[in-house]
Enzyme design. Structure first.
Site, PDB file in Angstrom:
ATOM      1  N   HIS A  36      44.046  41.885  39.487  1.00 23.87           N
ATOM      2  CA  HIS A  36      44.402  42.174  38.099  1.00 23.87           C
ATOM      3  C   HIS A  36      45.162  40.984  37.516  1.00 23.87           C
ATOM      4  O   HIS A  36      46.216  40.594  38.019  1.00 23.87           O
ATOM      5  CB  HIS A  36      45.265  43.430  38.026  1.00 23.87           C
ATOM      6  CG  HIS A  36      45.687  43.775  36.640  1.00 23.87           C
ATOM      7  ND1 HIS A  36      44.797  44.178  35.675  1.00 23.87           N
ATOM      8  CD2 HIS A  36      46.908  43.766  36.041  1.00 23.87           C
ATOM      9  CE1 HIS A  36      45.445  44.407  34.544  1.00 23.87           C
ATOM     10  NE2 HIS A  36      46.729  44.164  34.735  1.00 23.87           N
ATOM     11  N   ASP A  38      46.725  39.728  33.965  1.00 21.73           N
ATOM     12  CA  ASP A  38      47.058  39.984  32.565  1.00 21.73           C
ATOM     13  C   ASP A  38      46.665  38.773  31.730  1.00 21.73           C
ATOM     14  O   ASP A  38      47.099  37.647  32.002  1.00 21.73           O
ATOM     15  CB  ASP A  38      48.546  40.261  32.416  1.00 21.73           C
ATOM     16  CG  ASP A  38      48.942  41.630  32.958  1.00 21.73           C
ATOM     17  OD1 ASP A  38      48.170  42.580  32.751  1.00 21.73           O
ATOM     18  OD2 ASP A  38      49.999  41.740  33.600  1.00 21.73           O
ATOM     19  N   ASP A 148      45.661  49.406  33.907  1.00 20.91           N
ATOM     20  CA  ASP A 148      47.069  49.143  33.603  1.00 20.91           C
ATOM     21  C   ASP A 148      47.442  49.395  32.153  1.00 20.91           C
ATOM     22  O   ASP A 148      48.476  48.931  31.695  1.00 20.91           O
ATOM     23  CB  ASP A 148      47.405  47.688  33.973  1.00 20.91           C
ATOM     24  CG  ASP A 148      48.910  47.446  34.062  1.00 20.91           C
ATOM     25  OD1 ASP A 148      49.631  48.377  34.439  1.00 20.91           O
ATOM     26  OD2 ASP A 148      49.351  46.336  33.741  1.00 20.91           O
ATOM     27  N   HIS A 353      46.417  44.761  26.517  1.00 23.66           N
ATOM     28  CA  HIS A 353      47.421  45.824  26.595  1.00 23.66           C
ATOM     29  C   HIS A 353      48.860  45.331  26.727  1.00 23.66           C
ATOM     30  O   HIS A 353      49.782  46.162  26.722  1.00 23.66           O
ATOM     31  CB  HIS A 353      47.086  46.789  27.747  1.00 23.66           C
ATOM     32  CG  HIS A 353      47.095  46.168  29.104  1.00 23.66           C
ATOM     33  ND1 HIS A 353      45.934  45.815  29.758  1.00 23.66           N
ATOM     34  CD2 HIS A 353      48.103  45.840  29.943  1.00 23.66           C
ATOM     35  CE1 HIS A 353      46.238  45.309  30.950  1.00 23.66           C
ATOM     36  NE2 HIS A 353      47.545  45.310  31.076  1.00 23.66           N
TER      37      HIS A 353
END
Length: 876
Positions: A36, A38, A148, A353
């Protein structure tokens, strides 16, 4: 102390242990390499590009050494970054994708927030993402991968299904602060009844490391024992990248089939969901939104980012609409497909997000604001180009092109430019009923308030059109006195602000009302539809729906009350607001005598006041009521310099209901106004888009906004969240100047029948007044209208598959929550119309007959439908 001489003995013991086989009924864990990353958070976008490259080089090396190892990767944007800056690495990823080891997942441009983006923006996440994956890797994704994000809209299942996706994976609801979500594998049913198979890895993480403890935890915490025997296990360092290591892979290989442990296999999303589907007969169904009971502060943090997001969604909507109409009207006009794709992708990137939510560092926030400014600038350039094409070759006078971008009639007060940079107000009335069907024209109103203003042509893009020229008499018009009055106590003479005069089509909207003299410094605004009374400090003491004389403000209560809360969360500063903040409520009290009259009646009446929020922060507000408008607007400017404070505005309603209604993507849903259960209490701060409503039988009160998302209704008090002041990860978050507008609309009957949805759209999509380089059309023109107010024509754009062609995509949705048949009327030269999905793929059985310039459509509650409309090319 290590004893190397015992290593062989330990290895022998371990081999014997791991060599013992488990039973056939053992739980199967599907282990997938995962990283993951970001797209921006505690680092800027450009650093993410390097994180992707470093992480995926490691993944390539692992795939080379371990043919059974499978690595999943989401976010098309990140893949495009690597394609552009590390083409050699990208070619290797494509090679391993062909082998089935590198598996693109998610189907979206980025892992966006699941609450704040509009319905159309969510569609574009999938449209851009799925097309990218198909073009670059030969196939689309079948699972939505959003591990997430901070909650998940109830419309996501429908959007997923219409984008070719049947499966959903996340783990974020394991972060719930109050209630434990009851399932890990279940069917998720959306607002319209669409279902997807959802799976939450029971280990409650997307960054496992392959330990025995994690494997046992995955089995022990599974809440669907007896209903399913398969779970996902995502391993690899995440958030800032890194991904899996060889040590993790080796651990999981050793656990393949060991007695006393679940069976572990290196697997793929396709294998996991195939196994879950084959054994899904006893799975439970969750209906509605997946609400995260944490991170409620992200609905409000970094208000400027949220305003930029809402404005840019509007600009791109308007550009696509006008460009589509220009494509029809002008043979020389080229639809700006490439530019629009770039602008959309830029907006979608900032809906990641940790960006649109405001949970990012200052550098990222500043970069987002620059992106929004780019979208505004280039979007307005494209708007002007489309306006010029619409007016090309027209015989009319020079002036303004005024465009209604909504599919219903509107009568609004508009500020029209005058020579010297000043503005004057003009009432833009709706033409007659003939405008409901295709091409129309009406008599031209004359606005006496601006005799020197230029001509203006009103071209209603979807509802109706009309032409007027300011300062000249037009056939079929008559002088009318528009019914608006405003009064302030203590005024000299008769105490009135006077009724302005304007020229209108047909009869006057209202009769003029005499001003009422007061002695307490209050101001009353009255347009014959609603009557607003403000106390001397600007608070709302009365809001009356005139026709029924129904008071909307609770007896003895005050509306437009600003309140300040202490806002010190337990964990995550920018993310969280805790329920205990409600215990610190402090009303902000104004000073009598600060209220003054602004615009003195006529087409618009207003009053304004100043409010000192604290020694460091101040607010000014203009309360505006226009002729013919069913709501009162509150134009607000705040200079905000606080530390861990939360500013809201409250409206206590004379309405009793156990449920309040909130707009979400392509529809609305109800949430409780009470705290009967822990599930109810956990919703002390929720999100909404353009409106929320509290209604009882026969009457209600709606609160509209142009850029806010945080909201709540507790008991009968509607509250809109305005500004926060967190200090991490950005110590400057929300500091400085803010402008925003909210509005209050009392209504008879249901909010659906009263037009609350249309009013909120009108607040967010004002009439466009576009200057043109040459003549504007003398004739008026309406492109689209819909026969039912329950159906909203949301989007008009060119089809992705025909960048140089004349095929449009129309997207409509049912907004009331009803089954309905309706007619879509259009004046466009339609050759063919066919239903399509959200990826613009034709429905083989979706042909729509086009007769008498209209199409018949059938909707179920909250259903979204898209149409491909093939048009005749315009003549040169």
């Amino acid at each position: 102390m290590a004893k190397p001489e015992t290593f062989l003995m330990a290895q022998d013991l371990a081999s014997k242990f791991f060599g013992q086989r488990g039973g056939e009924s053992q739980h199967t864990i599907h282990a997938m390499g995962h990283c993951h990353i970001d797209s921006a958070w505690l680092w800027p976008f450009k650093e993410t590009v390097r994180k992707c490259a470093r992480s995926w080089v490691t993944a390539v090396q692992l795939m080379e050494r371990n043919p059974e190892f499978i690595f999943v990767c989401s976010q098309a944007q990140q893949l495009e970054w690597v394609k552009n800056q590390y083409p050699g690495l990208y070619s290797r990823l494509q090679e391993f994708a062909c082998r089935g080891q590198f598996v693109p997942v998610g189907g979206t441009w980025v892992e966006m927030d699941g609450n704040l983006p509009s319905g159309e923006a969510m569609v574009r996440q999938f449209l851009q993402g799925q097309n990218f994956f198909l073009q670059e890797f030969g196939k689309m994704c079948s699972e939505f991968w959003l591990p997430d994000s901070f909650g998940y809209s109830a419309q996501l299942p429908q959007i997923m299904r219409s984008c070719g996706i049947r499966h959903f994976l996340t783990q974020k609801l394991s972060w719930n602060l109050v209630n434990s979500f009851p399932h890990h594998t279940f069917f998720w049913e959306g607002l319209d009844g669409s279902c997807v198979l959802a799976h939450f890895p029971p280990g409650d993480s997307y960054g496992m490391e392959g330990s025995v403890e994690e494997v046992l935890k995955t089995v022990a915490k599974n809440r669907d024992k007896g209903r399913t025997n398969h779970s996902a296990f995502l391993f690899g360092f995440g958030d800032g990248g890194g991904g899996p290591t060889q040590t993790m892979v080796d651990r999981l290989k050793r656990l393949y089939n060991t007695d006393g442990l679940p069976r572990v296999q290196l697997s793929s999303p396709e294998q996991l969901f195939s196994a879950l589907e084959s054994d899904s007969g006893q799975l439970c169904t969750w209906v509605g939104e997946l609400f995260l009971e944490l991170h409620n502060g992200t609905y409000t943090t970094h208000a400027q980012i949220k305003k930029g997001n809402r404005e840019c969604e509007r600009i791109l909507h308007d550009v696509e609409l006008l460009s589509s109409l220009a494509l029809v009207r002008s043979a020389q006009f080229l639809y700006p497909a490439a530019q629009l794709q770039d602008l959309w992708r830029l907006l979608l990137l900032n809906q990641f997000h940790d960006v649109v939510t405001g949970s990012c560092i200052q550098l990222v926030a500043e970069e987002a604001m620059c992106h929004y400014e780019d979208i505004r600038f280039h979007g307005n350039t494209l708007l002007n180009a489309a306006a010029a094409a619409l007016c090309a070759g027209e015989p009319g006078p020079e002036g303004l092109l005024i465009v209604n971008t909504l599919p219903w009639k509107r009568t609004e007060v508009l500020a029209l430019p005058r020579p010297g940079g000043t503005h004057s107000l003009g009432l833009i009335p709706s033409p007659g009923d003939s405008a409901q069907h295709g091409l129309c024209s009406c008599s031209c109103p004359n606005l006496t308030a601006a005799p020197a203003s230029p001509a203006a042509c009103v071209c209603c893009a979807r509802g109706e059109c009309w032409h007027f020229q300011v300062g000249q008499s037009c056939p079929g018009t008559s002088l009318m006195t528009w019914g608006f009055s405003a009064s302030q106590s203590g005024a000299s003479g008769e105490g009135g602000l006077g009724s302005g005069e304007a020229i209108g089509c047909g009869k006057a909207l209202l009769a003029s009302r005499p001003p009422s003299a007061k002695t307490d410094g209050s101001v009353t605004l009255d347009n014959g539809i609603i009557r607003v009374r403000l106390d001397p400090t600007g608070r709302l003491t009365s809001l009356v729906l005139v026709a029924s004389n129904r008071e909307a403000i609770a007896e003895g209560a005050i509306g437009n009350q600003f309140v300040l809360f202490d806002d010190v969360p337990l964990y995550w500063d920018a993310w969280d607001v805790m329920d205990y903040h409600l215990e610190t409520r402090k009303p902000v009290l104004g000073q009598a005598g600060t209220l003054a009259v602004g615009t003195e009646g006529g087409m618009r009446g207003s009053a304004w006041f100043l409010l000192q929020i604290s020694p460091n922060s101040r607010l000014s507000q203009e309360v505006v009521l226009d002729v013919g408008c069913p709501y009162v607007r509150f134009h607000t400017e705040v200079h905000w310099h606080e530390d861990h404070k939360f500013l809201k505005v409250e409206f206590p309603a004379r309405v009793r209901s156990s449920q309040a209604t909130y707009e979400v993507q392509f529809g609305h849903l109800q949430r409780p106004t009470h705290q009967n259960t822990s599930w109810d209490w956990a919703r002390f701060e929720v999100w909404a888009h353009r409106w929320m409503d509290l209604s009882e039988h026969g009457f209600g009160l709606a609160l509209l906004n142009d850029c806010k998302y945080g909201a709540s209704v507790r008991g009968s008090v509607l509250s809109l969240s305005l500004l926060r002041a967190p200090k991490a990860p950005d110590a400057t978050a929300d500091m400085g100047r803010h402008e925003f507008t909210y509005a209050l609309m009392p209504h008879k009957g249901s909010f659906q029948d009263a037009g609350v949805i249309q009013a909120a759209y009108s607040l967010n999509f004002p009439l466009l007044a576009l200057p043109t380089p040459g003549q504007v059309p003398m004739a008026t023109w309406s492109a689209f209208s819909v026969s039912s107010p329950a159906v909203v024509l949301e989007t008009v754009k060119q089809a992705e598959s025909t960048p140089q062609g004349h095929t449009l995509v129309l997207r409509l949705y049912e907004a009331h929550g009803s089954h309905i048949d309706c007619w879509l009327h259009t004046s466009l030269p339609v050759q063919e119309a066919v239903l399509c999905d959200l990826l613009e793929r034709r429905d083989p059985a979706g042909h729509l007959p086009f007769r008498d310039a209209r199409l018949k459509l059938t909707f179920s509650p909250f259903q979204v439908q898209s149409l491909l409309v093939v048009l005749q090319a315009p003549l040169n």
